[in-house]
Scaffold this motif. Structure first.
Motif, short mmCIF file in Angstrom:
data_model
loop_
_atom_site.label_atom_id
_atom_site.label_comp_id
_atom_site.label_asym_id
_atom_site.label_seq_id
_atom_site.Cartn_x
_atom_site.Cartn_y
_atom_site.Cartn_z
N LEU A 457 0.81 -1.09 0.01
CA LEU A 457 -0.01 0.15 0.02
C LEU A 457 0.73 1.32 -0.08
N VAL A 458 1.86 1.22 0.59
CA VAL A 458 2.86 2.36 0.76
C VAL A 458 3.50 2.38 -0.80
N LEU A 459 3.90 1.47 -1.51
CA LEU A 459 4.27 1.56 -2.93
C LEU A 459 3.26 2.30 -3.66
N TYR A 460 2.05 1.84 -3.64
CA TYR A 460 1.03 2.37 -4.51
C TYR A 460 0.78 3.76 -4.18
N GLN A 461 0.84 3.93 -2.80
CA GLN A 461 0.36 5.56 -2.34
C GLN A 461 1.56 6.22 -3.10
N ARG A 462 2.86 6.00 -2.82
CA ARG A 462 3.98 6.80 -3.16
C ARG A 462 4.18 6.97 -4.72
N THR A 463 3.70 5.78 -5.67
CA THR A 463 3.71 6.05 -6.87
C THR A 463 2.53 6.41 -7.87
N MET A 464 1.55 6.04 -7.21
CA MET A 464 0.42 6.33 -8.16
C MET A 464 -0.63 7.38 -7.74
N THR A 465 -0.49 7.76 -6.19
CA THR A 465 -1.39 8.75 -5.94
C THR A 465 -0.66 10.06 -5.71
N GLY A 466 -1.33 11.05 -5.09
CA GLY A 466 -0.79 12.37 -4.80
C GLY A 466 -0.54 13.20 -6.30
N PRO A 467 0.15 14.55 -6.23
CA PRO A 467 0.31 15.23 -7.15
C PRO A 467 1.32 14.46 -8.28
N VAL A 468 0.99 14.73 -9.66
CA VAL A 468 1.58 14.34 -10.80
C VAL A 468 3.29 14.84 -10.68
#
Length: 542
Positions: A457-468
């Motif tokens: 979940l941390v990997l997904y959050q850091r790579t896929m979510t948040g600002p571009v």
């Protein structure tokens, strides 16, 4: 076709012949070489499906058997046969290969990365022909390893597959590919040499017992296991333990089991995504498969003696791999450590010596193959678009490439064994089977699930979510070829997550036979239902 049709020999011969055919394609015809490789893998898949259909779960343990004299002086035979465990792993291999060929379609066309990280001459790409020919050669050797019932034949192909793998890693990997390839080869060659000594010792023991007739020994797995079961081959306890350790060391390196795992992170990080899947989803499975087929069947007493030690090492591997995955900054290296953790679950299930544990372990081999393939290949698509493996270089991918992000999420959730996805069932069975014999180990292993949720979940959050992030805005979504690669893997994860019965129906009889060879039965519950019912009838008062 007659009932004596050599299905397994043909199954091994097709990718071998395909490798030669791809290598013979004229040098300038790269597209033709790729298409031939893809066609060969599809033919192999059709044959594997036919073999699976012909296999009867309720029939003899080893079916579609073949036995032809190879080296008469040493009792070596070209002997093949599949049980339920072998047939599902052969089918796994055949299903994954067309996917890997499509996923690796352009990997050999790109110019080589130099040791300093710079890109080589764009006018001199690597050999596409060699790349796909070597992949097909590995497939053929893996199939023989899953089907061999002659220990010498198994050993030859168990070792031979290292050569094409060495060239695939060292010739087509990243900047540190040479180091990774040499490390892979040396570790596995060492394991193979130790195993060779144990194979020779076993042959001498069978010769002393005259199992081959006329004072000869034998490498026939079925003949030896029968002799072990009847007491015709009565191994000295010390010799049996030494031979078990010789076989087990080679398989522990190949699997890999902690602390023999250190070659895997470097290999998976430097190899192309397709080759990384080839290593962890197919080649490494030969190690865990061989623990079931050879260690337990040939050395039942030693297996029971060393089971607590192996379970302990596997539990350490579960936690160690998960903890190191949490701290990684490289996407592919993170996935490599998750595999070390998952192989720990598989090996715990095998050496728990329970039907639930071993059925779960076999199902885990299949499910891990699909889940890791999906995660690694989607990660490879992501990395190739950004030109970086570093997690910190990504962010907001789901806004610019929603299909890529969505498939990455499903593959990640499968990796953490979310209920409804295939790995959950196998992990649950492993934990149940382990807890019934080793309660402390079962409890500690559950912490691996918690850590898996954290690193995925941390990997997904850091790579896929948040600002571009800068550089991510140009990432394009999955194209048609990539969707064709990912779709069957996602579908299999969903189908096997809700309906694993077809696979379990095939493997369970073989698991029961394995346990009977080790003379193990499932532990009785501490409060048997029969006893409770006798004291307190259902619907009555105590």
């Amino acid at each position: 076709m007659s009932g004596n049709f050599p299905w397994l020999t043909v199954l091994a011969a097709v990718p071998f012949a395909g490798a030669l055919l791809v290598a013979a394609v004229p040098a300038g015809k790269r597209a033709l070489a790729k298409n031939v490789a893809l066609l060969v893998t599809l033919v192999e898949l059709a044959l594997a499906i036919a073999v699976t259909v012909k296999f009867s779960p309720n029939g003899d343990r080893f079916q579609l058997t073949e036995n032809h004299t190879w080296i008469k002086q040493f009792g070596v035979h070209w002997a093949l046969g599949v049980d339920g465990i072998g047939v599902v792993l052969i089918l796994l291999t055949a299903v994954l290969m067309p996917v890997l060929v499509l996923a690796s379609w352009n990997d050999a066309d790109a110019p080589q990365v130099r040791m300093d990280g710079t890109v080589g001459d764009t006018a001199a790409p690597r050999s596409t022909h060699a790349f796909f020919a070597l992949m097909l050669a590995v497939e053929a050797m893996v199939v023989v390893s899953f089907a061999a019932t002659d220990i010498f034949v198994f050993y030859v192909f168990f070792e031979a597959m290292l050569i094409p793998m060495y060239f695939l890693i060292g010739g087509f990997g990243g900047a540190q590919r040479s180091y990774a390839a040499v490390k892979f080869l040396l570790y596995n060659l060492l394991g193979g040499l130790v195993m060779l000594a144990a194979v020779v010792a076993l042959y001498v023991a069978t010769a002393d017992a005259d199992l081959g007739g006329a004072g000869q020994g034998t490498f026939d797995l079925m003949r030896i296991t029968q002799a072990v079961g009847t007491g015709e081959l009565n191994l000295n306890p010390t010799a049996e333990k030494a031979m078990f350790l010789g076989f087990m060391f080679a398989f522990a390196v190949k699997a890999p089991l902690w602390p023999f795992h250190t070659w895997l992170p470097d290999t998976m990080t430097e190899a192309t995504p397709g080759i990384a899947v080839l290593v962890t989803a197919m080649v490494d499975k030969v190690g865990t498969f061989a623990m079931l087929r050879y260690c337990l069947a040939l050395f039942p007493n030693a297996s029971k003696t060393f089971a607590p030690l192996v379970v302990t090492l596997a539990i350490i591997g579960i936690i160690y791999g998960a903890l190191l995955a949490v701290g990684q900054t490289d996407i592919k290296r993170l996935i490599a450590y998750t595999s070390i953790s998952h192989f720990g679950f598989i090996i715990v299930g095998i050496f728990a010596l329970t039907s639930q544990g071993q059925s779960g372990a076999t199902l885990y081999m299949v499910n891990h193959g699909f889940s890791t393939a999906a995660l690694l290949l989607v990660a490879g698509f992501l990395i190739s678009r950004r030109g970086s493996k570093t997690i910190a270089d990504f962010g907001g991918v789901q806004k610019v490439a929603p299909l890529l992000a969505g498939t990455f999420l499903v593959a990640g959730l499968a990796t953490l064994s979310l209920p409804g996805l295939a790995p959950f069932v196998s992990e649950f069975l492993v934990l149940v089977g382990t807890f019934s014999r080793y309660q402390a180990a079962g409890i500690v292993a559950t912490f691996g699930i918690i850590l898996a949720a954290l690193y995925v979940l941390v990997l997904y959050q850091r790579t896929m979510t948040g600002p571009v992030k800068a550089g991510v805005e140009k990432i394009r979504d999955l194209n048609v070829r990539e969707l064709v690669v990912v779709a069957p893997l996602i579908a299999l994860l969903l189908v096997l997550g809700v309906y694993p019965k077809p696979v379990l129906d095939v493997v369970n009889p073989a698991v029961d036979d394995t346990l009977s060879q080790v003379e193990k039965t499932d532990p009785a519950p501490s409060h048997p239902i029969e006893q409770v019912a006798a004291v307190t009838p259902l619907g009555g008062n105590k």
